[in-house]
Design an enzyme around this catalytic site. Structure first.
Site, short mmCIF file in Angstrom:
data_model
loop_
_atom_site.label_atom_id
_atom_site.label_comp_id
_atom_site.label_asym_id
_atom_site.label_seq_id
_atom_site.Cartn_x
_atom_site.Cartn_y
_atom_site.Cartn_z
CE LYS A 53 -3.81 -2.46 2.11
NZ LYS A 53 -4.47 -2.92 3.33
CD GLN A 97 -3.28 -4.58 6.38
OE1 GLN A 97 -3.15 -3.62 5.63
NE2 GLN A 97 -3.98 -5.64 6.04
CG ASP A 120 -9.58 -0.27 4.62
OD1 ASP A 120 -9.34 -0.50 3.42
OD2 ASP A 120 -8.82 -0.56 5.56
#
Ligand code: NAP
Length: 287
Positions: A53, A97, A120
């Site tokens: 990422k 994460q 997200d």
């Protein structure tokens, strides 16, 4: 049957080229999108995802900020960091994460992220907006799947779409996007009776279960579009999907590979969401 390969690597590359130009024009106005990536503990898979990422951000000109916290980080410490990032004007998107260590409450952590920085799209505010067909941020993996299907010129309207898996991050939002795109949607899970015959009804079969090569040709109707979301690590370290590509590709009209299918698309949508967040925040500053 010859199949069309739904190449996520190629499409994500094209998307990143377009995003790079968009970020360049923001930079000319003195604005740099910022993504905070928070990782807790030492999970090797999470480390790979975070590194990827960060690399993606660099490629398109987004500034990434990594916060690597030790395994024993307390919930108070993690929530404190999120509060600070919520307030930080250099940060447009916040990503924690997953999975995080078991002593931390994942749902509480997700809810603490400002929904305006929830790139997200895991926050209940954003999942609710998705449910009513007004998504602010696209759920990364399912939206990546939709882009792949659209790019291949596949019409979803009126098609039977079977989604296998009902997780909050893939299966459920995937079924919502397909429903909003006018597919007739069936969602299957581990308690589904006769999964095989349910899957055989699918014009579009999307599999997200986390079981290596589980879906074989006998689950698939001739000519179906098959999307493999699964990412499983074999004993030899090789990455494989939930679909047995070898046998299913002989029946499918279009199919995603693993790797190089859905994975790169998920990453591209995250970048897209970060740029969108930046544009939203910029507008807020101007108004
Ligand atoms: P998850 O949270 O573990 O959910 C798995 C789902 O599959 C559950 O709904 C489960 O049913 C269902 N399931 C499990 N075994 C089944 C079976 N034998 N028959 C029917 N349904 C079954 O997993 P996830 O987070 O959605 O991820 C799924 C896979 O996608 C994993 O391999 C993950 O690594 C991968 N993934 C890939 C990306 C990407 O960017 N490519 C992104 C996210 C995830 P129950 O609800 O009944 O337990």
């Amino acid at each position: 049957m010859t199949y069309k390969l739904l190449d996520g690597k190629d499409l994500s590359k094209r998307m990143k080229q377009a995003m790079k130009l968009e970020v360049q024009s923001l930079a000319e106005a003195g604005i740099v999108p910022g993504l905070a990536v928070v990782i807790v503990g030492n999970d090797p898979a999470s480390r790979i995802y975070v590194n990827n990422k960060k690399k993606d951000c660099e490629e398109v000109g987004i500034r990434s900020f990594e916060y690597a916290l030790p395994e024993e980080t307390s919930e108070v410490q993690l929530l404190g960091l999120i509060d600070a990032l919520n307030q930080d004007p250099a940060i447009d998107g916040i990503l924690v994460q997953l999975p995080i260590p078991k002593h931390l409450d994942e749902a509480k952590v997700i809810r603490r992220i400002s929904h305006e920085k929830d790139v997200d799209a895991f926050h209940p505010y954003n999942t609710g907006e998705l449910m009513i067909g007004r998504p602010v941020f696209a759920p990364c993996t399912p939206a990546g799947v939709m882009e792949l299907i659209k790019d291949a010129g596949i019409d979803v309207t009126g098609k039977n779409c079977v989604v296998v898996g009902r997780s909050n991050i893939v299966g459920k939002p995937m079924s919502m996007l397909m429903l909003h795109a006018n597919a007739t949607v069936t969602v299957c899970h581990s308690k589904t009776k006769d999964l095989k015959s349910a899957c055989r009804q699918a014009d579009i079969l999307i599999v997200a279960i986390g079981k290596a090569d589980f879906i074989t040709a006998d689950y698939v109707k001739e000519g179906a579009v098959v999307i493999d979301v699964g990412m499983n690590r074999r004993d030899d370290g090789k990455l494989t999907g939930d679909v047995d590509f070898e046998s299913v590709s002989k029946k499918a009209s279009a199919i995603t590979p693993v790797p190089g299918g859905v994975g790169p698309m998920t990453r591209a949508i995250l970048l897209k969401n970060t740029i969108k967040a930046c544009n939203m925040h910029k507008k807020n500053m101007l108004s």
